[in-house]
Motif scaffolding. Sequence first.
Motif, PDB file in Angstrom:
ATOM      1  N   LEU A   3       0.801  -1.215   0.000  1.00  0.00           N
ATOM      2  CA  LEU A   3       0.000   0.000   0.000  1.00  0.00           C
ATOM      3  C   LEU A   3       0.841   1.275   0.000  1.00  0.00           C
ATOM      4  N   SER A   4       0.384   2.244  -0.771  1.00  0.00           N
ATOM      5  CA  SER A   4       0.841   3.628  -0.648  1.00  0.00           C
ATOM      6  C   SER A   4      -0.380   4.453  -0.257  1.00  0.00           C
ATOM      7  N   ILE A   5      -0.262   5.191   0.836  1.00  0.00           N
ATOM      8  CA  ILE A   5      -1.371   6.020   1.305  1.00  0.00           C
ATOM      9  C   ILE A   5      -0.972   7.471   1.103  1.00  0.00           C
ATOM     10  N   VAL A   6      -1.652   8.141   0.190  1.00  0.00           N
ATOM     11  CA  VAL A   6      -1.330   9.518  -0.185  1.00  0.00           C
ATOM     12  C   VAL A   6      -2.314  10.450   0.519  1.00  0.00           C
ATOM     13  N   ILE A   7      -1.775  11.406   1.284  1.00  0.00           N
ATOM     14  CA  ILE A   7      -2.617  12.278   2.098  1.00  0.00           C
ATOM     15  C   ILE A   7      -2.247  13.739   1.846  1.00  0.00           C
ATOM     16  N   PRO A   8      -3.023  14.445   1.021  1.00  0.00           N
ATOM     17  CA  PRO A   8      -2.802  15.882   0.860  1.00  0.00           C
ATOM     18  C   PRO A   8      -3.350  16.625   2.077  1.00  0.00           C
ATOM     19  N   LEU A   9      -2.714  17.720   2.461  1.00  0.00           N
ATOM     20  CA  LEU A   9      -3.180  18.421   3.663  1.00  0.00           C
ATOM     21  C   LEU A   9      -2.821  19.891   3.617  1.00  0.00           C
ATOM     22  N   LEU A  10      -3.585  20.662   4.350  1.00  0.00           N
ATOM     23  CA  LEU A  10      -3.340  22.090   4.511  1.00  0.00           C
ATOM     24  C   LEU A  10      -3.752  22.486   5.928  1.00  0.00           C
ATOM     25  N   ASN A  11      -2.765  22.832   6.738  1.00  0.00           N
ATOM     26  CA  ASN A  11      -3.011  23.290   8.111  1.00  0.00           C
ATOM     27  C   ASN A  11      -3.824  22.278   8.930  1.00  0.00           C
ATOM     28  N   GLU A  12      -3.265  21.091   9.101  1.00  0.00           N
ATOM     29  CA  GLU A  12      -3.939  20.029   9.853  1.00  0.00           C
ATOM     30  C   GLU A  12      -3.056  19.532  11.003  1.00  0.00           C
ATOM     31  N   GLU A  13      -2.350  20.430  11.657  1.00  0.00           N
ATOM     32  CA  GLU A  13      -1.408  20.032  12.706  1.00  0.00           C
ATOM     33  C   GLU A  13      -2.066  19.248  13.850  1.00  0.00           C
ATOM     34  N   GLU A  14      -3.303  19.543  14.149  1.00  0.00           N
ATOM     35  CA  GLU A  14      -3.963  18.900  15.289  1.00  0.00           C
ATOM     36  C   GLU A  14      -4.309  17.437  15.025  1.00  0.00           C
ATOM     37  N   SER A  15      -4.516  17.077  13.763  1.00  0.00           N
ATOM     38  CA  SER A  15      -5.003  15.732  13.454  1.00  0.00           C
ATOM     39  C   SER A  15      -3.920  14.758  12.993  1.00  0.00           C
ATOM     40  N   LEU A  16      -2.733  15.253  12.637  1.00  0.00           N
ATOM     41  CA  LEU A  16      -1.740  14.399  11.982  1.00  0.00           C
ATOM     42  C   LEU A  16      -1.251  13.250  12.858  1.00  0.00           C
ATOM     43  N   ASP A  45       0.861  26.458   9.511  1.00  0.00           N
ATOM     44  CA  ASP A  45       0.948  26.065  10.919  1.00  0.00           C
ATOM     45  C   ASP A  45       2.141  25.124  11.098  1.00  0.00           C
ATOM     46  N   ASN A  46       2.097  24.250  12.062  1.00  0.00           N
ATOM     47  CA  ASN A  46       3.221  23.344  12.340  1.00  0.00           C
ATOM     48  C   ASN A  46       3.086  21.972  11.678  1.00  0.00           C
ATOM     49  N   SER A  47       2.269  21.872  10.644  1.00  0.00           N
ATOM     50  CA  SER A  47       2.042  20.578   9.998  1.00  0.00           C
ATOM     51  C   SER A  47       3.351  19.951   9.510  1.00  0.00           C
ATOM     52  N   TRP A  48       4.214  20.748   8.856  1.00  0.00           N
ATOM     53  CA  TRP A  48       5.439  20.179   8.303  1.00  0.00           C
ATOM     54  C   TRP A  48       6.384  19.704   9.399  1.00  0.00           C
ATOM     55  N   GLN A  49       6.458  20.415  10.490  1.00  0.00           N
ATOM     56  CA  GLN A  49       7.322  19.996  11.600  1.00  0.00           C
ATOM     57  C   GLN A  49       6.849  18.654  12.173  1.00  0.00           C
ATOM     58  N   ILE A  50       5.537  18.473  12.214  1.00  0.00           N
ATOM     59  CA  ILE A  50       4.993  17.207  12.710  1.00  0.00           C
ATOM     60  C   ILE A  50       5.302  16.082  11.726  1.00  0.00           C
ATOM     61  N   ILE A  51       5.201  16.360  10.435  1.00  0.00           N
ATOM     62  CA  ILE A  51       5.523  15.350   9.421  1.00  0.00           C
ATOM     63  C   ILE A  51       6.994  14.947   9.521  1.00  0.00           C
TER      64      ILE A  51
END
Length: 318
Positions: A3-16, A45-51
């Motif tokens: 499986l490859s799970i592709v997840i596009p996102l924009l400002n979703e730091e709380e849910s990642l 937001d901090n989405s990239w730091q969490i990734i």
Amino acid sequence: MNLSIVIPLLNEEESLQELHNWIVSVMKTNNYTYEVIFIDDGSTDNSWQIIERLSSENPSVKGVRFLKNFGKSQALHAGFARAKGDVVITMDADLQDNPEEIPELYNMIINQKFDLVSGWKKKRYDSVFAKNLPSKLFNWAARKTSDVELNDFNCGLKAYKNIVVKNIEVSGEMHRYIPVLAKNAGFGKIGEKVVKHQARKYGETKFGMDRFINGFLDLITIWFLSRFGKRPMHLFGALGSGMFIIGFFAALFIGVNKLIRLYNDYPTMKVTENPWFFISLTTMVLGTQLFLAGFLGEIILKTKSNEGRYKISKEVNL
């Protein structure tokens, strides 16, 4: 790799973090080999730091960061280009798509031999007037226009054979019509599965009512591209030629009628005083312009280059 799970996102730091843990739990329960590809579409937001943190803790987590917000279609395009799994799953990052649906979607691709399986959020937790009714109208129009019998074109939870995502071009705002793009590319076995729709847990939706207006405009675009994208002259040339011929014969009739009336000494008006003269002239001009539009379309089609539709600033584990 399963499986490859592709997840596009924009400002979703709380849910990642929660989404990551949920996906990993499902993957371990089913003994899948997998990769999770997060596409950060210009988050502020901090989405990239969490990734980055998740990728350092879990080598199966990969990330792509855009320089700015380029849109969901571009994010999916980047994810599809990097996906290595036999089956590619797309889902949103807001926790409204349930990872528990993944095993059955995977089985429908592998065992039932579907090319693509689209989720159907039959029971939704959105506002009836803000999303439900416009969505039903949009899906009805999409079915009638595309001949793809799906109830929910816009559901982010979908499963694909890897070969499908490698052979479709997702650009502009065409992510809503990936099943139509797949059908036009020759992948005709398209299925649908009722999936759970979760109420949004964090933040607010990134899409407003304008997405339905844009969706209908994109529907017209994809209808045109599916029928005339490879042969624009067939549409514009036919319309242009038809209008020019009508205008030409109307002008010819005016001219002949003028000569007959002059020959018989009948009272007559100037040609430029006859309203039909301007109607025929306008028709010929429009016909010529349409014909030239088709001609230019053919030239552009033959000389176009695949320019980058988005800019990437960083990648991790890729």
